[in-house]
Design an enzyme around this catalytic site. Structure first.
Site, PDB file in Angstrom:
ATOM      1  N   ILE A  60      41.580  -0.542 -15.199  1.00 52.30           N
ATOM      2  CA  ILE A  60      41.294  -0.993 -16.571  1.00 52.30           C
ATOM      3  C   ILE A  60      40.021  -1.835 -16.592  1.00 52.30           C
ATOM      4  O   ILE A  60      40.077  -3.055 -16.749  1.00 52.30           O
ATOM      5  CB  ILE A  60      42.474  -1.785 -17.172  1.00 52.30           C
ATOM      6  CG1 ILE A  60      42.987  -2.838 -16.176  1.00 52.30           C
ATOM      7  CG2 ILE A  60      43.596  -0.874 -17.590  1.00 52.30           C
ATOM      8  CD1 ILE A  60      43.914  -3.842 -16.801  1.00 52.30           C
ATOM      9  N   PRO A  61      38.865  -1.157 -16.439  1.00 52.47           N
ATOM     10  CA  PRO A  61      37.609  -1.913 -16.433  1.00 52.47           C
ATOM     11  C   PRO A  61      37.370  -2.655 -17.749  1.00 52.47           C
ATOM     12  O   PRO A  61      37.634  -2.120 -18.818  1.00 52.47           O
ATOM     13  CB  PRO A  61      36.551  -0.841 -16.200  1.00 52.47           C
ATOM     14  CG  PRO A  61      37.179   0.439 -16.648  1.00 52.47           C
ATOM     15  CD  PRO A  61      38.641   0.290 -16.340  1.00 52.47           C
ATOM     16  N   HIS A  62      36.894  -3.887 -17.621  1.00 53.28           N
ATOM     17  CA  HIS A  62      36.528  -4.691 -18.791  1.00 53.28           C
ATOM     18  C   HIS A  62      35.514  -5.721 -18.342  1.00 53.28           C
ATOM     19  O   HIS A  62      35.340  -5.949 -17.151  1.00 53.28           O
ATOM     20  CB  HIS A  62      37.759  -5.354 -19.421  1.00 53.28           C
ATOM     21  CG  HIS A  62      38.604  -6.139 -18.465  1.00 53.28           C
ATOM     22  ND1 HIS A  62      39.429  -5.516 -17.533  1.00 53.28           N
ATOM     23  CD2 HIS A  62      38.747  -7.466 -18.267  1.00 53.28           C
ATOM     24  CE1 HIS A  62      40.045  -6.440 -16.817  1.00 53.28           C
ATOM     25  NE2 HIS A  62      39.645  -7.633 -17.234  1.00 53.28           N
ATOM     26  N   GLY A  63      34.843  -6.308 -19.293  1.00 57.34           N
ATOM     27  CA  GLY A  63      33.753  -7.216 -18.984  1.00 57.34           C
ATOM     28  C   GLY A  63      34.210  -8.595 -18.561  1.00 57.34           C
ATOM     29  O   GLY A  63      35.393  -8.918 -18.616  1.00 57.34           O
TER      30      GLY A  63
END
Length: 143
Positions: A60-63
């Site tokens: 779950i890539p996120h910044g």
């Protein structure tokens, strides 16, 4: 406004590199009007600090928190790579890109985590034949 629309769901027969997957997640979120193109850098920074691999074939890539200005609205992107992605050494099939305004990303993260913690549910998501079907099985995230 729904965080996930049909246009933000994709299925690929092949695999991808982690870099390609991060770029696609960002491109979908940019198209949705949720982030600026710079958001991919925020995702890369996050991965350098800690992998967003969650188990059960999910990343779950996120910044990072420092890059909130790249987020314009809360949204998700969901891409299933049937050929898999090597996510810093872990096998990933589902890449769920998350952009959340304020604290909204925490609620979105928990909904995704709950969904993917159920192995039967993950099998159903993996068995979906079309983006329509996959979207229907994920639409609870909009509740």
């Amino acid at each position: 406004m729904d965080v996930l629309t049909l246009g933000q769901v994709r299925i690929h027969n092949g695999g991808a590199t982690q870099e390609t997957a991060l770029q696609e997640a960002t491109d979908i979120l940019v198209s949705a009007g949720a982030v600026t193109p710079a958001y991919v850098d925020a995702m890369r920074q996050r991965e350098e600090t800690v992998s967003t691999y969650m188990g059960n074939g999910l990343a779950i890539p996120h910044g990072t928190n420092e890059t909130k200005d790249a987020i314009l609205a809360s949204a998700l992107s969901v891409v299933r790579y049937d050929g898999g992605v090597n996510w810093a050494g872990d096998p990933v099939t589902f890449v769920v890109g998350i952009a959340g305004r304020g604290d909204e990303h925490l609620e979105i993260l928990s909904q995704i985590a709950i969904l993917f913690s159920d192995e039967d549910e993950v099998e159903r998501l993996a068995a979906a034949q079309t983006p329509d079907e996959l979207f229907a099985r994920l639409s609870a995230v909009n509740d």
